[in-house]
Design a protein around this motif. Structure first.
Motif, short mmCIF file in Angstrom:
data_model
loop_
_atom_site.label_atom_id
_atom_site.label_comp_id
_atom_site.label_asym_id
_atom_site.label_seq_id
_atom_site.Cartn_x
_atom_site.Cartn_y
_atom_site.Cartn_z
N GLY A 13 0.88 -1.55 0.55
CA GLY A 13 0.25 0.47 -0.02
C GLY A 13 1.00 0.92 -0.04
N LEU A 14 2.23 1.10 -0.19
CA LEU A 14 3.00 2.28 -0.33
C LEU A 14 2.93 2.67 -2.22
N ALA A 15 3.65 4.16 -2.40
CA ALA A 15 3.61 3.74 -2.99
C ALA A 15 4.46 3.92 -3.99
N ASP A 16 5.77 3.90 -3.73
CA ASP A 16 7.24 3.03 -4.23
C ASP A 16 8.26 2.80 -3.07
N ARG A 17 9.56 2.64 -3.90
CA ARG A 17 10.55 1.85 -3.26
C ARG A 17 10.72 3.29 -1.84
N GLU A 18 10.58 4.52 -2.30
CA GLU A 18 11.38 5.91 -1.88
C GLU A 18 10.18 5.53 -0.16
N GLU A 19 8.84 5.06 -0.52
CA GLU A 19 8.78 5.46 0.61
C GLU A 19 9.00 4.58 1.58
N PHE A 20 9.30 3.22 1.24
CA PHE A 20 9.76 1.55 1.78
C PHE A 20 10.68 1.97 2.22
N CYS A 21 11.81 2.49 1.56
CA CYS A 21 13.12 2.85 1.78
C CYS A 21 12.66 2.96 3.43
N THR A 22 11.99 4.81 3.41
CA THR A 22 11.60 5.61 4.89
C THR A 22 11.70 4.85 5.90
N LEU A 23 10.60 3.65 4.91
CA LEU A 23 10.33 3.01 6.80
C LEU A 23 10.89 1.82 6.97
N VAL A 24 11.97 1.19 6.54
CA VAL A 24 12.90 0.57 6.87
C VAL A 24 14.01 1.14 7.66
N ALA A 25 14.58 2.74 7.53
CA ALA A 25 14.90 3.15 8.39
C ALA A 25 14.65 3.34 9.34
N ARG A 26 14.11 3.94 9.28
CA ARG A 26 13.00 4.29 10.99
C ARG A 26 12.74 3.55 11.87
N GLU A 27 12.22 2.38 10.62
CA GLU A 27 12.53 0.57 11.46
C GLU A 27 13.91 0.77 12.46
N PHE A 28 14.74 1.26 11.48
CA PHE A 28 16.63 0.84 12.35
C PHE A 28 17.20 1.35 13.04
N LEU A 29 16.69 2.62 12.55
CA LEU A 29 17.08 3.80 13.47
C LEU A 29 16.20 3.24 15.01
N TYR A 30 14.72 2.68 15.57
CA TYR A 30 14.24 2.84 15.67
C TYR A 30 15.04 1.65 17.10
N SER A 31 14.93 0.26 16.16
CA SER A 31 15.97 -0.82 16.75
C SER A 31 17.20 -0.48 18.15
N GLN A 32 17.99 0.41 17.40
CA GLN A 32 19.05 0.69 17.28
C GLN A 32 19.04 2.07 18.75
N GLY A 33 18.12 2.17 18.99
CA GLY A 33 17.87 2.96 19.99
C GLY A 33 17.33 5.30 19.55
N GLY A 34 17.06 4.94 18.13
CA GLY A 34 16.40 6.34 18.20
C GLY A 34 17.03 7.71 17.08
N GLY A 35 18.31 7.41 17.88
CA GLY A 35 19.81 8.75 18.13
C GLY A 35 20.42 9.05 16.68
N ASP A 36 20.83 9.68 16.46
CA ASP A 36 21.53 10.34 15.20
C ASP A 36 22.66 9.08 15.23
N ALA A 37 23.48 9.09 15.91
CA ALA A 37 24.61 7.44 16.45
C ALA A 37 24.47 6.44 15.68
N ALA A 38 23.23 5.78 16.07
CA ALA A 38 23.29 4.68 15.01
C ALA A 38 23.85 5.18 13.86
N GLU A 39 24.46 3.71 13.40
CA GLU A 39 25.04 3.23 11.45
C GLU A 39 24.69 2.52 11.36
N ALA A 40 24.74 2.48 10.12
CA ALA A 40 24.01 1.96 8.69
C ALA A 40 24.56 0.25 9.73
N PRO A 41 23.88 -0.80 9.52
CA PRO A 41 24.29 -1.69 9.87
C PRO A 41 25.22 -2.32 8.08
#
Length: 444
Positions: A414-442
């Motif tokens: 139900g998302l428009a495109d991959r951009e929306e999906f990637c944003t969804l995944v990025a937010r989940e990653f940041l949240y799972s890592q504590g939500g801060g700016d210091a979270a590094e990409a895996p």
């Protein structure tokens, strides 16, 4: 059941739906008319049928259907052949091809036979029927595009080819060098006639008129003699149906031992039925490109890399190629209906969450994520970081490979495109890592 039409290479399913609302079945073979006649449709239309490889439809099963009061129409291909043979018994033939067979102008089956692709590719015609070559030559002669001598040469060349090899390039290549084909060749792409398609459309319009008015004149039906061969056919089909029902019940009994799974699949099946009914009301049909895309998606999902893998899967799942096409078509139409109804699904999905007692938990998580990510909401990731995030999400989090088509995956959610999906995944990653700016990409 309103009406049934057996069709394959002559006409695409979508084209049938533009003229007549009917259940569309693959080219007819022996036993198919008897099977559908037991369901008492208001009418049966036969356009295409198998000529070799499998037994052809019996005359007696068509007569039996008419004996039950079901009008049977025939046109274009196998339908024209059977209608010419059974017109005196009440079968309704439609179109020039039927008329020529009935009058004896045409006699050979190869006049309408064509080579076509398999069911999973939509029975696409791969050769030119002789009846279309004849109709095209007649039009060209009338329009002054060819001389009578060239017309005769074209027909001779076409008839000399086996039906599987019969197409315009081969026909023209067989003509003598002294024929001037330039004018005809230039005219051919726009001027050629698809005689089978024209007749098939005429039959569908005739069926539509009948279904609207019921005014089609019917001969008194001829009673089918209950010969041993006929009794053998109906015993085989009836026992086959009973066996399939028994096997299906055995399978469902196994499923019933897992009540939660049974209820889940029953609800999904109910939604599938509603989607099919909605698609029928809207006149939607899955075209060839949609079926191919759906097949690619399914093969990728299940891991069917080679054709032999597909054939093994079909055997294991009690499907033939025609059944597989129906399976893919149903999935494609469900996807189409879902996309049309997407703006109306959200309240029902929330209700489903409440029923499963999962609403409050997801609400709390969403609110916690929103609070935690306020600082990092505008965090940007590079293309390489996005790839790492996708690998983290799919392979580490879900335990499955990254989809080949991310846009299609996003749209299925139900998302428009991959951009929306990637944003969804990025937010989940940041949240799972504590939500801060210091979270590094895996790491990849």
């Amino acid at each position: 059941m309103s009406a049934v039409v057996f069709v394959g290479p002559t006409l695409a399913s979508q084209s049938v739906g533009e003229i007549l609302q009917a259940e569309i079945l693959p080219p007819v073979r022996q036993g198919d008319v008897y099977r559908v006649a037991r369901e008492t449709p208001r009418a049966i239309g036969i356009i295409d049928g198998f000529f070799e490889g499998v037994p052809s439809v019996w005359h007696k099963e068509i007569l039996w259907a008419m004996e039950q009061g079901i009008p049977v129409f025939g046109s274009a291909s196998m339908g024209a052949l059977r209608a010419a043979e059974l017109a005196d018994f009440g079968m309704i033939g439609v179109g020039r091809i039927f008329e020529d067979y009935h009058a004896g102008v045409l006699q050979d089956d190869d006049e309408v036979a064509v080579l076509h692709s398999p069911a999973e590719l939509g029975f696409q015609p791969l050769s030119e029927p002789m009846v279309s070559i004849r109709a095209t030559v007649a039009r060209a002669l009338e329009a002054g595009m060819i001389s009578p001598g060239l017309a005769e040469a074209i027909l001779h060349a076409g008839k000399a080819l086996q039906y599987r090899e019969r197409d315009w390039p081969r026909v023209l290549s067989m003509l003598a060098q002294d024929h001037d084909l330039t004018v005809f060749s230039d005219w051919l792409p726009e001027g050629k006639v698809d005689a089978k398609r024209d007749d098939a459309c005429e039959m569908l319009r005739r069926m539509a008129t009948y279904l609207e008015s019921g005014a089609e004149a019917q001969e008194a039906p001829t009673r089918v003699e209950r010969t041993l061969a006929w009794q053998g056919l109906i015993r085989r089909i009836d026992s086959e149906t009973a066996g399939n029902r028994s096997a299906a019940q055995d399978l469902l009994d196994e499923l019933r031992l897992d009540p939660a799974r049974f209820v889940e699949l029953r609800e999904r099946a109910m939604l599938g039925v509603l989607a099919q009914e909605d698609a029928a009301r809207r006149g939607l049909r899955a075209d060839r490109d949609t079926l191919v895309a759906q097949m690619d998606r399914h093969r990728s999902q299940v891991g069917l890399a080679q054709r032999r893998d597909v054939l093994h899967w079909l055997d294991a799942n009690d499907l033939d190629e025609a059944g597989y096409e129906d399976f893919l078509s149903g999935a494609a139409l469900s996807d189409e209906i879902r996309s049309l109804r997407v703006d109306r699904l959200e309240p029902h999905m929330l209700s489903a969450l409440r029923w499963a007692d999962e609403y409050s938990g997801l609400k709390a998580r969403a609110e916690a994520k929103k609070t935690a990510l306020q600082v990092a909401e505008n965090r940007e990731f590079s293309g390489q970081d996005r790839l790492r995030l996708l690998i983290w999400y799919f392979e580490d989090h879900l335990g499955q490979p990254v989809p080949d088509d991310l846009d299609l995956h996003a749209q299925s959610l139900g998302l428009a495109d991959r951009e929306e999906f990637c944003t969804l995944v990025a937010r989940e990653f940041l949240y799972s890592q504590g939500g801060g700016d210091a979270a590094e990409a895996p790491d990849a």
